[in-house]
Structures are given as structure tokens and as C-alpha cells.
Motif scaffolding. Structure first.
Motif, PDB file in Angstrom:
ATOM      1  N   GLN A 186       0.809  -1.157  -0.087  1.00 20.24           N
ATOM      2  CA  GLN A 186      -0.149  -0.043   0.140  1.00 20.24           C
ATOM      3  C   GLN A 186       0.864   0.982   0.144  1.00 20.24           C
ATOM      4  N   THR A 187       1.833   1.193   0.816  1.00 20.21           N
ATOM      5  CA  THR A 187       2.751   2.175   0.872  1.00 20.21           C
ATOM      6  C   THR A 187       3.408   2.552  -0.490  1.00 20.21           C
ATOM      7  N   GLN A 188       4.054   1.408  -1.063  1.00 19.18           N
ATOM      8  CA  GLN A 188       4.720   1.443  -2.457  1.00 19.18           C
ATOM      9  C   GLN A 188       3.453   2.026  -3.450  1.00 19.18           C
ATOM     10  N   GLN A 189       2.316   1.652  -3.381  1.00 23.50           N
ATOM     11  CA  GLN A 189       1.540   2.243  -4.319  1.00 23.50           C
ATOM     12  C   GLN A 189       1.089   3.704  -4.277  1.00 23.50           C
ATOM     13  N   LYS A 190       1.032   4.229  -2.896  1.00 22.07           N
ATOM     14  CA  LYS A 190       0.813   5.683  -2.616  1.00 22.07           C
ATOM     15  C   LYS A 190       1.981   6.429  -3.273  1.00 22.07           C
TER      16      LYS A 190
END
Length: 75
Positions: A53-57
Motif C-alpha cells: 500500500q505504501t509503495q502504491q501511494k
């Protein structure tokens, strides 16, 4: 691993931010709604791979800012 102009180890994300003078950790933190400390940790040379999720953000925010990047560019 990369080194910045001060000789500090930088992750691929940190090096990307260093190379793009219009971009700062503060701007990325604001766009992603992640803490400034989280962004700073991800820019350090010894950083671990963040959650999906952090990578995607991060990738989504960078694309919104006009950069053509993908997750594989950084992790």
C-alpha cells in the motif's frame, strides 16, 4: 545503493528525489499523506521494502506530480 552529494547512502527513491529538484520529501509526504519520517526512512540507504500500500501511494503520488515511474524503479 547510491550516495548523495554529502556522501550519505540513499535508496533508489532517495536518489530519485535528489535528482529531481522540483521534488522534496515534504512534497511527497504531503501528496501521499504518509509521515515525513516514513518518507525519510524510505530514502535512506538502509531502508527496507515498504508494504504494498505504501509503495502504491508513493508511485501514485509521483505519477500525479508528472513523473513516469513504476514500483520496480524503487523496490
Amino acid at each position: 545503493m547510491f550516495k548523495n552529494f554529502l556522501g550519505k547512502d540513499r535508496s533508489p527513491l532517495g536518489s530519485f528525489i535528489d535528482r529531481n529538484h522540483r521534488l522534496s520529501q515534504e512534497i511527497l509526504a504531503k501528496e501521499t499523506k504518509l509521515s515525513r519520517n516514513t518518507i525519510s526512512d524510505l530514502c535512506k540507504g538502509d531502508s527496507r521494502r515498504p508494504q504494498i500500500q505504501t509503495q502504491q501511494k508513493i508511485v501514485s503520488a509521483l505519477r500525479k506530480l508528472g513523473y513516469n515511474v513504476s514500483t520496480s524503479d524503487f523496490w
